[in-house]
Design a protein around this motif. Sequence first.
Motif, PDB file in Angstrom:
ATOM      1  N   LEU A 106       3.589   7.934 -11.217  1.00 48.60           N
ATOM      2  CA  LEU A 106       3.659   6.529 -11.937  1.00 48.60           C
ATOM      3  C   LEU A 106       2.394   5.835 -12.182  1.00 48.60           C
ATOM      4  CD1 LEU A 106       7.161   5.511 -10.376  1.00 48.60           C
ATOM      5  CD2 LEU A 106       6.746   6.535 -12.628  1.00 48.60           C
ATOM      6  N   SER A 107       1.868   5.650 -13.185  1.00 52.36           N
ATOM      7  CA  SER A 107       0.543   4.879 -13.399  1.00 52.36           C
ATOM      8  C   SER A 107       0.809   3.445 -13.777  1.00 52.36           C
ATOM      9  CB  SER A 107      -0.366   5.563 -14.552  1.00 52.36           C
ATOM     10  OG  SER A 107       0.204   5.440 -15.746  1.00 52.36           O
ATOM     11  N   ARG A 140       0.797  -1.323  -0.100  1.00 52.83           N
ATOM     12  CA  ARG A 140       0.043   0.019  -0.010  1.00 52.83           C
ATOM     13  C   ARG A 140       0.756   1.384   0.096  1.00 52.83           C
ATOM     14  NH1 ARG A 140      -3.184  -3.076   3.454  1.00 52.83           N
ATOM     15  NH2 ARG A 140      -2.228  -2.029   5.267  1.00 52.83           N
ATOM     16  N   HIS A 141       1.968   1.206   0.660  1.00 52.79           N
ATOM     17  CA  HIS A 141       2.739   2.392   0.837  1.00 52.79           C
ATOM     18  C   HIS A 141       3.660   2.697  -0.433  1.00 52.79           C
ATOM     19  CE1 HIS A 141       5.256   5.411   2.549  1.00 52.79           C
ATOM     20  NE2 HIS A 141       6.484   4.673   2.466  1.00 52.79           N
ATOM     21  N   ALA A 142       3.910   1.515  -0.953  1.00 53.10           N
ATOM     22  CA  ALA A 142       4.670   1.641  -2.456  1.00 53.10           C
ATOM     23  C   ALA A 142       3.453   2.197  -3.597  1.00 53.10           C
ATOM     24  CB  ALA A 142       5.342   0.207  -2.795  1.00 53.10           C
ATOM     25  N   ALA A 143       2.434   1.734  -3.337  1.00 52.75           N
ATOM     26  CA  ALA A 143       1.592   2.192  -4.482  1.00 52.75           C
ATOM     27  C   ALA A 143       1.146   3.751  -4.128  1.00 52.75           C
ATOM     28  CB  ALA A 143       0.167   1.456  -4.254  1.00 52.75           C
ATOM     29  N   GLU A 144       1.128   4.235  -2.961  1.00 54.92           N
ATOM     30  CA  GLU A 144       0.838   5.580  -2.519  1.00 54.92           C
ATOM     31  C   GLU A 144       2.114   6.548  -3.033  1.00 54.92           C
ATOM     32  OE1 GLU A 144      -0.737   8.875  -1.273  1.00 54.92           O
ATOM     33  OE2 GLU A 144      -1.603   6.924  -1.282  1.00 54.92           O
ATOM     34  N   LEU A 145       3.503   5.931  -2.928  1.00 52.03           N
ATOM     35  CA  LEU A 145       4.534   6.537  -3.340  1.00 52.03           C
ATOM     36  C   LEU A 145       4.581   6.555  -4.806  1.00 52.03           C
ATOM     37  CD1 LEU A 145       7.499   5.124  -1.214  1.00 52.03           C
ATOM     38  CD2 LEU A 145       6.303   7.406  -1.031  1.00 52.03           C
ATOM     39  N   LYS A 146       4.312   5.685  -5.652  1.00 52.86           N
ATOM     40  CA  LYS A 146       3.998   5.733  -6.966  1.00 52.86           C
ATOM     41  C   LYS A 146       3.008   6.643  -7.507  1.00 52.86           C
ATOM     42  CE  LYS A 146       5.447   0.792  -7.906  1.00 52.86           C
ATOM     43  NZ  LYS A 146       5.155  -0.545  -8.165  1.00 52.86           N
TER      44      LYS A 146
END
Length: 202
Positions: free
Chosen positions: A87-88, A76-82
């Motif tokens: 970055l889509s 979840r944290h990585a998705a938020e950073l992307k």
Amino acid sequence: MDPASQDINLNSPNKGLGADRSDSLSDVPVEGAVGNSANPPPPGLTEEEAEELRTELTKVEEEINTLRQVLCAKERHAAELKRKLGLSPLNELRQNLTKSWQDVQTSNAYRSASATLDDITHSEAYKKTQETLSQAGQKTTAALSTMSTAISRKLGDMRNSPTFKSFEDRMGNLKYKVVGQRGNGDPGSPTDTTPTQDNPSF
């Protein structure tokens, strides 16, 4: 059945049953119960060793669940950073495809196939085939050019023929009869419908 005779222990396999039935269920094994004679320890293990292994298994399963929760939080944290970086998933897919194509180009199979293609294009058979196809294309172009010249000449000859001249004269006469003198630029023809200043159209 009176409430005083009911077993009130919620973990008991006899809950809700009267005291008169509890003795008939006393020999029914309870799953997961320690020291259960229906589930003896595996051969070569004592009851204590089996209990230690069960305890260790419980701890490992708890650690696995904890690691799963940590992994989900990290994802979840990585998705938020992307998302914050713009970055889509489409950009990631594009980058993955580019990297995959680069990997393919540097692979031995691709290099081998490219080398084989180079060998083919430099072979005598390929050169002869290419030369033959080139000559066939030139001959086809020349034939089509000759044919179009012949057709143009025939159409010109036909236009200059007496039959076509007669047909053309008849069509001219028909046009004169239908259109009248207006076709010759006479502004006073009775079929002229252009409005004048005296008769404006709205």
